[in-house]
Design an enzyme around this catalytic site. Structure first.
Site, mmCIF file in Angstrom:
data_model
loop_
_atom_site.group_PDB
_atom_site.id
_atom_site.type_symbol
_atom_site.label_atom_id
_atom_site.label_comp_id
_atom_site.label_asym_id
_atom_site.label_seq_id
_atom_site.Cartn_x
_atom_site.Cartn_y
_atom_site.Cartn_z
ATOM 1 C CD GLU A 201 -2.927 -1.050 2.125
ATOM 2 O OE1 GLU A 201 -3.250 -0.189 2.936
ATOM 3 O OE2 GLU A 201 -4.037 -1.871 1.896
ATOM 4 C CD GLU A 328 -3.609 -5.846 3.382
ATOM 5 O OE1 GLU A 328 -4.612 -5.118 3.711
ATOM 6 O OE2 GLU A 328 -2.302 -5.572 3.217
HETATM 7 O O1 AHR Z 1 -5.171 -5.728 7.385
HETATM 8 C C1 AHR Z 1 -5.157 -4.411 8.062
HETATM 9 C C2 AHR Z 1 -4.357 -3.399 7.126
HETATM 10 O O2 AHR Z 1 -5.203 -3.133 6.135
HETATM 11 C C3 AHR Z 1 -2.943 -3.621 6.590
HETATM 12 O O3 AHR Z 1 -2.180 -3.508 7.387
HETATM 13 C C4 AHR Z 1 -2.933 -2.701 5.366
HETATM 14 O O4 AHR Z 1 -2.246 -3.151 4.353
HETATM 15 C C5 AHR Z 1 -4.262 -2.484 4.954
HETATM 16 O O5 AHR Z 1 -4.648 -1.169 4.957
#
Ligand code: AHR
Length: 523
Positions: A201, A328
């Site tokens: 990210e 994610e």
């Molecule tokens: O999963 C929690 C957080 O969500 C992670 O650390 C990040 O990559 C995302 O914004």
């Protein structure tokens, strides 16, 4: 006559029908036609990956209790959690973050435990990070679970030299100073790194980089973070889009298309959570149909995101060399009352089971491009598989979906069509039934069916031309309520039950309970 055996058989038959409450009205007939003559792509087992970040009680307490703990462990790693994860055949685990990865300095997590520095975890509650779980502990955990490594390197606050050193430490078979240090720390042979995330990210917590700035970093890291273990190939995954923003997708794919000999990547990531609003406010329990329908709707938005981003990828990479890694995904709900909001703990209900199944189905339908995915997160955090409290462990409804979907790992996708009355609630209109099918290595056809309707069962006529099944058996995950959960006191409220379909005229007839997930095998 063996009476006790007969009683067992009767009990099993009763279980097969228990999933559908007698009072549930029908949605109307649903027709599912599996196009068994068509052959689709392989469903890469790596789409069933897990994500384990140094966040809240995800690693410490969830995985790591330390070798001196009274909780049964192997070299500090919980035996109960390892056992449960082995049953999922977890293909890979993404670690150490998340946002944590872009502040992680790997040298803090090697060497004698007593000498490791205490650092901070500013992203997640500002707590102390003891660094007792580091590189060697992670690879020990992977080996115990039978999973492969998906490491994320620190692009946000690290340096190319730090990343290059970590990769040399991990992967070189040659007797360099770093390899000798690795051996002195207990691992003479090189480790295998299957996936390497080049940042996390970086449009957000990883440094708020513009797409162009990130691309310039990507080229540097993709060049210098080298894999020296030729026996274990490594795929590099660039940071990609946040939800619908196509800036990173365009910039990374365009750069890749025009790349020089000096760098390469094999994947690009996408992050999308079923969150609905920010900050996350949907309740994990005690919700009604409004919230149920709304969150399933937010989940299905993944389909449009996959379409948008893969269309851009197709433009630059029609041969589909670059994988889309949805590394994610999952439900991000309001934190459990009384817990540290920075620890992202939330209950996990039957609705989460459906959210998991719908996401997996969407990845499977795009199996030609989505070849890696990681649910957030593995233990005690967000849409977890497992909760732990001291020496206790409970499996969530989401865990059961992952276990039921094991037959789809590395199976061959088979297209199908579904004709089903939609599920409508207020302004939300969703497909009534979602389904996917695949053929495993032995040629057996497996079908997963999710009934989205929260109060009506679905009568499914399943047709697989060319296959006249003799038996249709499997498992159903249904629950007394859409917000039913498993707790430490009542761990078996939501558990899969055996299910059977009737076979008639070459078709299988199945009844899906309201808000349920079923995986059936045709033999
Ligand atoms: O999963 C929690 C957080 O969500 C992670 O650390 C990040 O990559 C995302 O914004």
């Amino acid at each position: 006559m063996n009476h006790s055996r007969n009683i067992l058989i009767l009990a099993a038959l009763a279980l097969a029908t228990v999933a559908v409450p007698a009072t549930a009205a029908d949605t109307g007939t649903v027709r599912v036609r599996v196009d068994s003559a068509a052959t689709g792509p392989k469903i890469d087992r790596h789409i069933f990956g897990q994500f384990a970040e140094h966040l809240g009680r995800g690693i410490y307490e969830g995985v790591w209790v330390g070798p001196d703990s009274k909780i049964p462990n192997t070299r500090g790693i919980r035996n109960d959690v390892v056992g449960a994860l082995r049953a999922l055949k977890v293909p890979n685990v993404r670690w150490p973050g998340g946002c944590f990865a872009d502040e992680y300095h790997w040298r803090n997590g090697i060497g004698p435990a007593a000498q490791r520095p205490a650092t901070l975890n500013p992203n997640w509650g500002g707590v102390i990070e003891p660094n007792t779980f580091g590189t060697h502990e992670f690879f020990d955990f992977l080996q115990q679970v039978g999973a492969e490594a998906y490491l994320s390197i620190n692009v946000g606050s690290g340096t190319p030299a730090e990343a290059a050193d970590w990769l040399e430490y991990l992967t070189t078979p040659q007797p360099t100073a770093l390899a000798k240090q690795r051996a002195a720390n207990g691992h003479e042979k090189p480790f295998g790194v299957t996936f390497l995330g080049l940042g996390n990210e970086n449009w957000g917590c990883g440094g708020s980089m513009t797409p162009d700035f990130y691309v310039s970093q990507l080229k540097i890291y993709a060049r210098y973070a080298r894999n020296f273990n030729t026996a274990h190939p490594m795929k590099r995954i660039a940071v990609g889009p946040d939800t619908a923003d196509t800036g990173y997708t365009e910039a990374v794919m365009n750069a890749w298309k025009n790349k020089t000999w000096a760098w390469d990547i094999e994947g690009i990531s996408l992050h999308y959570y079923t969150v609905g609003k920010w900050p996350p406010a949907y309740k994990a329990q005690g919700f009604g149909e409004d919230e149920y329908a709304a969150l399933l709707g937010h989940t299905l938005r993944m389909e449009e995101l996959l379409r948008t981003h893969t269309a851009i990828m197709d433009k630059y990479d029609p041969e589909k060399k670059i994988a889309l890694s949805v590394d994610e995904w999952g439900a991000w709900l309001a934190p459990t009352p009384g817990t540290d909001p920075g620890f992202l703990e939330q209950q996990n209900s039957q609705r989460d089971a459906l959210i998991a199944a719908l996401n997996l189905d969407m990845f499977i339908r795009k199996a030609d491009r989505v070849r890696i995915a990681n649910i957030a997160q593995m233990v005690n955090v967000l849409q977890a598989m497992i909760f732990t409290r001291a020496d206790k462990m409970v499996l969530t409804p989401t865990y059961h979906v992952f276990r039921m979907y094991v037959p789809f790992q590395d199976a061959t996708f088979i297209p199908l069509s579904v004709e089903a009355p939609p599920y409508e609630h207020g302004t939300v209109k969703l497909p009534g039934v979602d389904a996917i099918a695949a053929r495993d290595a032995k040629g057996v056809v497996h079908v997963a069916l999710t009934n989205l309707h929260p109060t009506r069962s679905a009568r499914v006529e399943l047709e697989v031309p060319g296959v006249r099944p003799g038996r249709v058996t499997g498992e159903t995950l249904a629950a007394p309520r859409i917000d039913s959960v498993n707790t430490f006191d009542a761990p078996n409220v939501v558990v899969p039950r055996p299910a059977t379909g009737k076979v008639s005229g070459g078709k299988a007839i199945l009844t899906l309970a309201p808000a349920s997930v079923s995986v059936m095998k045709l033999e």
